[in-house]
Design an enzyme around this catalytic site. Sequence first.
Site, PDB file in Angstrom:
ATOM      1  N   LEU A 166      55.802  82.652 -21.201  1.00 15.94           N
ATOM      2  CA  LEU A 166      54.619  82.740 -20.414  1.00 15.94           C
ATOM      3  C   LEU A 166      53.527  81.949 -20.728  1.00 15.94           C
ATOM      4  O   LEU A 166      52.660  81.438 -20.017  1.00 15.94           O
ATOM      5  CB  LEU A 166      54.097  84.205 -20.194  1.00 15.94           C
ATOM      6  CG  LEU A 166      55.097  85.191 -20.019  1.00 15.94           C
ATOM      7  CD1 LEU A 166      54.447  86.768 -19.949  1.00 15.94           C
ATOM      8  CD2 LEU A 166      55.415  84.808 -18.478  1.00 15.94           C
ATOM      9  N   ASP A 167      53.372  81.679 -21.991  1.00 20.08           N
ATOM     10  CA  ASP A 167      52.362  80.680 -22.596  1.00 20.08           C
ATOM     11  C   ASP A 167      52.836  79.326 -22.312  1.00 20.08           C
ATOM     12  O   ASP A 167      51.767  78.616 -21.618  1.00 20.08           O
ATOM     13  CB  ASP A 167      52.356  80.889 -24.253  1.00 20.08           C
ATOM     14  CG  ASP A 167      51.541  81.991 -24.694  1.00 20.08           C
ATOM     15  OD1 ASP A 167      50.379  82.226 -24.143  1.00 20.08           O
ATOM     16  OD2 ASP A 167      51.791  82.702 -25.779  1.00 20.08           O
ATOM     17  N   GLN A 168      53.958  79.122 -22.589  1.00 24.33           N
ATOM     18  CA  GLN A 168      54.197  77.543 -22.097  1.00 24.33           C
ATOM     19  C   GLN A 168      54.243  77.294 -20.748  1.00 24.33           C
ATOM     20  O   GLN A 168      53.752  76.299 -20.267  1.00 24.33           O
ATOM     21  CB  GLN A 168      55.626  77.157 -22.772  1.00 24.33           C
ATOM     22  CG  GLN A 168      55.752  77.412 -24.249  1.00 24.33           C
ATOM     23  CD  GLN A 168      56.755  76.918 -25.091  1.00 24.33           C
ATOM     24  OE1 GLN A 168      57.016  75.548 -24.954  1.00 24.33           O
ATOM     25  NE2 GLN A 168      57.813  77.766 -25.607  1.00 24.33           N
TER      26      GLN A 168
END
Length: 401
Positions: A166-168
């Site tokens: 999700l972050d990336q």
Amino acid sequence: MLPLSGLRVLDITKFIAGPLCTQYLGAMGAEVLKIEDPDGGDGTRGMPPFIGNDGATYLAMNCNKRSLAIDLKTEQGRQIVYEIAATSDIVVESLAPGAADKLGVGWEALAKINPRIIYCAISGFGRSGPLGSQPGYEVMMQAFTGLMSVTGEPNSDPLRVGFSPLDQTTGLHALTGVLAALRIRDTTGTSNYIEVSLYETAAALLGWHAQSYWIDGKLPERCGSRHASLCPYQAFAASDGLIVIAVGSEHLWRRFCAATDLMDMCDDPRFRTNVDRVSHYEETIDRIQARIITQTVAHWTATLSEYRIPNAPVNTLETMLQHPQTEARGIILNFDHPVGGRMHAVAHPVVFGGRSREVLRPPPLLGEHTVEVLAELGYGTDSISQLKNNNVIRTQETGSF
């Protein structure tokens, strides 16, 4: 010349999503000025393992930048950022909800200084709605959005996906949004305010699960390496390890049966089509597994590849890093770091015109370029010394590196 050469990015990000976005902007040629809190800087600097005072996550997400350690709580610190914003094309910000506005570096403040600036705000839940003021981190977002509920083996507890997708991916959405906004500015001359969030990224990644739920009303279940709509499409145990086999069409199915000497399954009404095989999943997998276990991973890799059946051994990270394909594609880049010496980085996964990729700048030390950039802005030695003495800025010399 790289595609974004000549553009300046004001980077007010930390952790993963924002720094990945700005690292890739830098890889494409933009000048990236990373603004950090003098008291420790980007939080990933403190996440082990370390090179000097900097953690691996920081080092992986912050190539191609210069670091300025500036206290945005001070009027003089904000003034420096305003001067940078006046000559910047892009701002990427991922501070806590509401923090950018409180510090005076939000969209409205910077757009008044530079009406052509593109401002990208990254957050957990988005900047509106009942959860808009709440922080958001990878593991809690995987849990909250249902991503963990579909990850793991059928009888296991829900599992966290182990590489912060999700972050990336949010960082990549930020990148595509910024590039689209540049296109708009180039054609209309107008600026833009962009929002991306981990929450909406998760919803998008679960889109086909959602569509299936809307169609049949059944919640998706954890299914390990298998695919809910394709069969066979999962890991199988060979005699000495695991191999993934991905049969994604009926044409591949016939070739797979030939390659594995399972032609008796090919026209069996229980297994003839993918729909048949999904309906008879357990029996299909049991038959195939009984055949695969009789030979090694190397045998099946060679045999299935000869028949052009998609397959892959279940490798370790080390195997991938050392694979000839990785070397052939130039995926691992070398750079010199002032503390770590000769180090490696994973390349930006886009190749422009066959150009070899490179690390344009190593991940900066905290405040490494504060003096350099202030001098470029016209600050004299006395002014810089006063800022240091007033704890408005931190430089490499004033900290312990």
